[in-house]
Scaffold this active site. Structure first.
Site, PDB file in Angstrom:
ATOM      1  N   HIS A 134      -2.275  -5.348   1.414  1.00 61.99           N
ATOM      2  CA  HIS A 134      -3.617  -5.894   1.140  1.00 61.99           C
ATOM      3  C   HIS A 134      -3.458  -7.322   0.647  1.00 61.99           C
ATOM      4  O   HIS A 134      -2.469  -7.648  -0.011  1.00 61.99           O
ATOM      5  CB  HIS A 134      -4.321  -5.077   0.044  1.00 61.99           C
ATOM      6  CG  HIS A 134      -5.531  -5.776  -0.512  1.00 61.99           C
ATOM      7  ND1 HIS A 134      -6.766  -5.710   0.103  1.00 61.99           N
ATOM      8  CD2 HIS A 134      -5.682  -6.610  -1.577  1.00 61.99           C
ATOM      9  CE1 HIS A 134      -7.620  -6.459  -0.583  1.00 61.99           C
ATOM     10  NE2 HIS A 134      -6.989  -7.016  -1.609  1.00 61.99           N
ATOM     11  N   ARG A 156      -2.611 -14.073   3.734  1.00 58.72           N
ATOM     12  CA  ARG A 156      -3.386 -13.439   4.814  1.00 58.72           C
ATOM     13  C   ARG A 156      -2.669 -13.658   6.166  1.00 58.72           C
ATOM     14  O   ARG A 156      -2.597 -12.747   6.990  1.00 58.72           O
ATOM     15  CB  ARG A 156      -4.809 -14.012   4.888  1.00 58.72           C
ATOM     16  CG  ARG A 156      -5.688 -13.762   3.666  1.00 58.72           C
ATOM     17  CD  ARG A 156      -6.290 -12.402   3.586  1.00 58.72           C
ATOM     18  NE  ARG A 156      -7.131 -12.031   4.705  1.00 58.72           N
ATOM     19  CZ  ARG A 156      -7.771 -10.857   4.775  1.00 58.72           C
ATOM     20  NH1 ARG A 156      -7.660  -9.973   3.778  1.00 58.72           N
ATOM     21  NH2 ARG A 156      -8.511 -10.560   5.803  1.00 58.72           N
ATOM     22  N   LYS A 162       0.823  -1.215   0.000  1.00 58.70           N
ATOM     23  CA  LYS A 162       0.000   0.000   0.000  1.00 58.70           C
ATOM     24  C   LYS A 162       0.866   1.279   0.000  1.00 58.70           C
ATOM     25  O   LYS A 162       2.072   1.229   0.298  1.00 58.70           O
ATOM     26  CB  LYS A 162      -0.933  -0.021   1.207  1.00 58.70           C
ATOM     27  CG  LYS A 162      -2.041  -1.082   1.114  1.00 58.70           C
ATOM     28  CD  LYS A 162      -3.030  -0.921   2.284  1.00 58.70           C
ATOM     29  CE  LYS A 162      -4.193  -1.902   2.210  1.00 58.70           C
ATOM     30  NZ  LYS A 162      -5.176  -1.668   3.286  1.00 58.70           N
ATOM     31  N   ASN A 214      -2.078   0.326   6.934  1.00 58.64           N
ATOM     32  CA  ASN A 214      -1.679  -1.014   7.383  1.00 58.64           C
ATOM     33  C   ASN A 214      -0.831  -1.783   6.368  1.00 58.64           C
ATOM     34  O   ASN A 214      -0.791  -3.011   6.395  1.00 58.64           O
ATOM     35  CB  ASN A 214      -2.911  -1.815   7.841  1.00 58.64           C
ATOM     36  CG  ASN A 214      -3.945  -1.999   6.748  1.00 58.64           C
ATOM     37  OD1 ASN A 214      -3.746  -1.545   5.634  1.00 58.64           O
ATOM     38  ND2 ASN A 214      -5.027  -2.684   7.068  1.00 58.64           N
ATOM     39  N   GLU A 273      -9.973  -9.333  -8.111  1.00 54.68           N
ATOM     40  CA  GLU A 273      -8.891  -8.364  -7.864  1.00 54.68           C
ATOM     41  C   GLU A 273      -7.735  -8.532  -8.850  1.00 54.68           C
ATOM     42  O   GLU A 273      -7.172  -7.543  -9.340  1.00 54.68           O
ATOM     43  CB  GLU A 273      -8.429  -8.478  -6.406  1.00 54.68           C
ATOM     44  CG  GLU A 273      -9.538  -8.056  -5.442  1.00 54.68           C
ATOM     45  CD  GLU A 273      -9.174  -8.167  -3.977  1.00 54.68           C
ATOM     46  OE1 GLU A 273      -9.947  -7.645  -3.147  1.00 54.68           O
ATOM     47  OE2 GLU A 273      -8.134  -8.771  -3.641  1.00 54.68           O
ATOM     48  N   ARG A 321       1.836  -6.430   8.778  1.00 57.99           N
ATOM     49  CA  ARG A 321       1.125  -5.290   9.357  1.00 57.99           C
ATOM     50  C   ARG A 321       1.688  -4.901  10.723  1.00 57.99           C
ATOM     51  O   ARG A 321       1.710  -3.708  11.065  1.00 57.99           O
ATOM     52  CB  ARG A 321      -0.374  -5.615   9.411  1.00 57.99           C
ATOM     53  CG  ARG A 321      -0.990  -5.499   8.008  1.00 57.99           C
ATOM     54  CD  ARG A 321      -2.327  -6.103   7.888  1.00 57.99           C
ATOM     55  NE  ARG A 321      -3.051  -5.600   6.708  1.00 57.99           N
ATOM     56  CZ  ARG A 321      -4.233  -6.044   6.327  1.00 57.99           C
ATOM     57  NH1 ARG A 321      -4.839  -7.003   7.010  1.00 57.99           N
ATOM     58  NH2 ARG A 321      -4.823  -5.546   5.265  1.00 57.99           N
ATOM     59  N   TYR A 365     -12.468  -1.213  -4.091  1.00 58.55           N
ATOM     60  CA  TYR A 365     -13.060  -1.448  -2.760  1.00 58.55           C
ATOM     61  C   TYR A 365     -14.584  -1.304  -2.765  1.00 58.55           C
ATOM     62  O   TYR A 365     -15.167  -0.983  -1.725  1.00 58.55           O
ATOM     63  CB  TYR A 365     -12.446  -0.485  -1.743  1.00 58.55           C
ATOM     64  CG  TYR A 365     -11.125  -0.941  -1.156  1.00 58.55           C
ATOM     65  CD1 TYR A 365     -11.022  -2.142  -0.442  1.00 58.55           C
ATOM     66  CD2 TYR A 365      -9.966  -0.185  -1.284  1.00 58.55           C
ATOM     67  CE1 TYR A 365      -9.819  -2.564   0.120  1.00 58.55           C
ATOM     68  CE2 TYR A 365      -8.753  -0.597  -0.727  1.00 58.55           C
ATOM     69  CZ  TYR A 365      -8.689  -1.786  -0.026  1.00 58.55           C
ATOM     70  OH  TYR A 365      -7.496  -2.202   0.537  1.00 58.55           O
TER      71      TYR A 365
HETATM   72  P1  GDP Z   1      -8.441  -6.499   5.099  1.00 53.96           P
HETATM   73  O1  GDP Z   1      -8.961  -7.592   4.181  1.00 53.96           O
HETATM   74  O2  GDP Z   1      -7.772  -7.035   6.322  1.00 53.96           O
HETATM   75  O3  GDP Z   1      -7.603  -5.470   4.375  1.00 53.96           O
HETATM   76  O4  GDP Z   1      -9.727  -5.722   5.658  1.00 53.96           O
HETATM   77  P2  GDP Z   1     -11.083  -5.281   4.948  1.00 53.96           P
HETATM   78  O5  GDP Z   1     -11.205  -5.838   3.560  1.00 53.96           O
HETATM   79  O6  GDP Z   1     -12.188  -5.547   5.912  1.00 53.96           O
HETATM   80  O7  GDP Z   1     -10.955  -3.685   4.854  1.00 53.96           O
HETATM   81  C1  GDP Z   1     -10.203  -3.077   3.823  1.00 53.96           C
HETATM   82  C2  GDP Z   1      -9.340  -2.001   4.441  1.00 53.96           C
HETATM   83  O8  GDP Z   1     -10.198  -1.006   4.985  1.00 53.96           O
HETATM   84  C3  GDP Z   1      -8.463  -2.472   5.611  1.00 53.96           C
HETATM   85  O9  GDP Z   1      -7.224  -2.968   5.199  1.00 53.96           O
HETATM   86  C4  GDP Z   1      -8.339  -1.212   6.447  1.00 53.96           C
HETATM   87  O10 GDP Z   1      -7.270  -0.379   5.979  1.00 53.96           O
HETATM   88  C5  GDP Z   1      -9.651  -0.506   6.200  1.00 53.96           C
HETATM   89  N1  GDP Z   1     -10.597  -0.783   7.297  1.00 53.96           N
HETATM   90  C6  GDP Z   1     -11.250  -1.939   7.559  1.00 53.96           C
HETATM   91  N2  GDP Z   1     -12.028  -1.830   8.649  1.00 53.96           N
HETATM   92  C7  GDP Z   1     -11.856  -0.559   9.084  1.00 53.96           C
HETATM   93  C8  GDP Z   1     -12.399   0.182  10.183  1.00 53.96           C
HETATM   94  O11 GDP Z   1     -13.187  -0.310  10.986  1.00 53.96           O
HETATM   95  N3  GDP Z   1     -11.978   1.483  10.308  1.00 53.96           N
HETATM   96  C9  GDP Z   1     -11.101   2.048   9.439  1.00 53.96           C
HETATM   97  N4  GDP Z   1     -10.740   3.323   9.630  1.00 53.96           N
HETATM   98  N5  GDP Z   1     -10.573   1.382   8.399  1.00 53.96           N
HETATM   99  C10 GDP Z   1     -10.941   0.100   8.220  1.00 53.96           C
END
Ligand code: GDP
Length: 136
Positions: free
Chosen positions: A115, A85, A9, A112, A126, A102, A49
């Site tokens: 991805h 993951r 990222k 973080n 994707e 992370r 997204y």
């Molecule tokens: P990942 O698969 O672990 O990347 O998580 P997700 O697909 O659920 O979310 C995509 C990205 O959105 C994450 O990597 C975070 O950077 C962000 N994100 C997810 N949940 C939250 C949240 O509750 N708050 C905030 N600020 N960002 C979030």
């Protein structure tokens, strides 16, 4: 063998740790099948997204993903989706285990570092979003 989609990222690229993350990816046994540095537009980040479009963090997330260059990757390994993951760690770096991407390179849930696709259907979408078949 399985393929998954990964991103180094914008925060990690900006910090200058792309090389370290790639070295960990290769050290963990993944084969890099595709790799490109891109700078997503806001619209491209929103398309990527789209599943999160109703979430309160969608605006901030897509601003961040379009804030600078990132590295998009196609990774191949046995059970690649789960393996990547696991290597990435929890979404929130504060909750990620030691030695994960992370934990070691992320600063917050918004910044973080990496991805990774979370399922075969997601990986297919994707990978197709960022790579043409011929590139892989
Ligand atoms: P990942 O698969 O672990 O990347 O998580 P997700 O697909 O659920 O979310 C995509 C990205 O959105 C994450 O990597 C975070 O950077 C962000 N994100 C997810 N949940 C939250 C949240 O509750 N708050 C905030 N600020 N960002 C979030």
């Amino acid at each position: 063998m399985q393929r998954t989609f990964a991103i180094i990222k914008p925060d990690a690229v900006k910090k200058g740790v792309s090389g370290q993350i790639l070295a960990r990816i290769e050290g963990a046994g993944f084969t890099v099948r595709g790799m490109r540095m891109i700078h997503m537009s806001k619209g491209e980040a929103e398309g990527f997204y789209h599943v999160h479009s109703a979430r309160p963090f969608f605006g901030g997330l897509t601003d961040f993903m379009s804030s600078g260059p990132c590295v998009v990757l196609c990774l191949e390994a046995p059970d690649a989706i789960k393996q990547w993951r696991d290597l990435m760690g929890a979404t929130d770096p504060a909750k990620a285990e030691a030695g994960t991407m992370r934990k070691d390179f992320g600063a917050s849930i918004d910044n973080n570092a990496t991805h990774g696709s979370d399922a075969p259907e997601t990986a297919a979408f994707e990978l197709g979003y960022f790579f043409r078949g011929m590139e892989l």
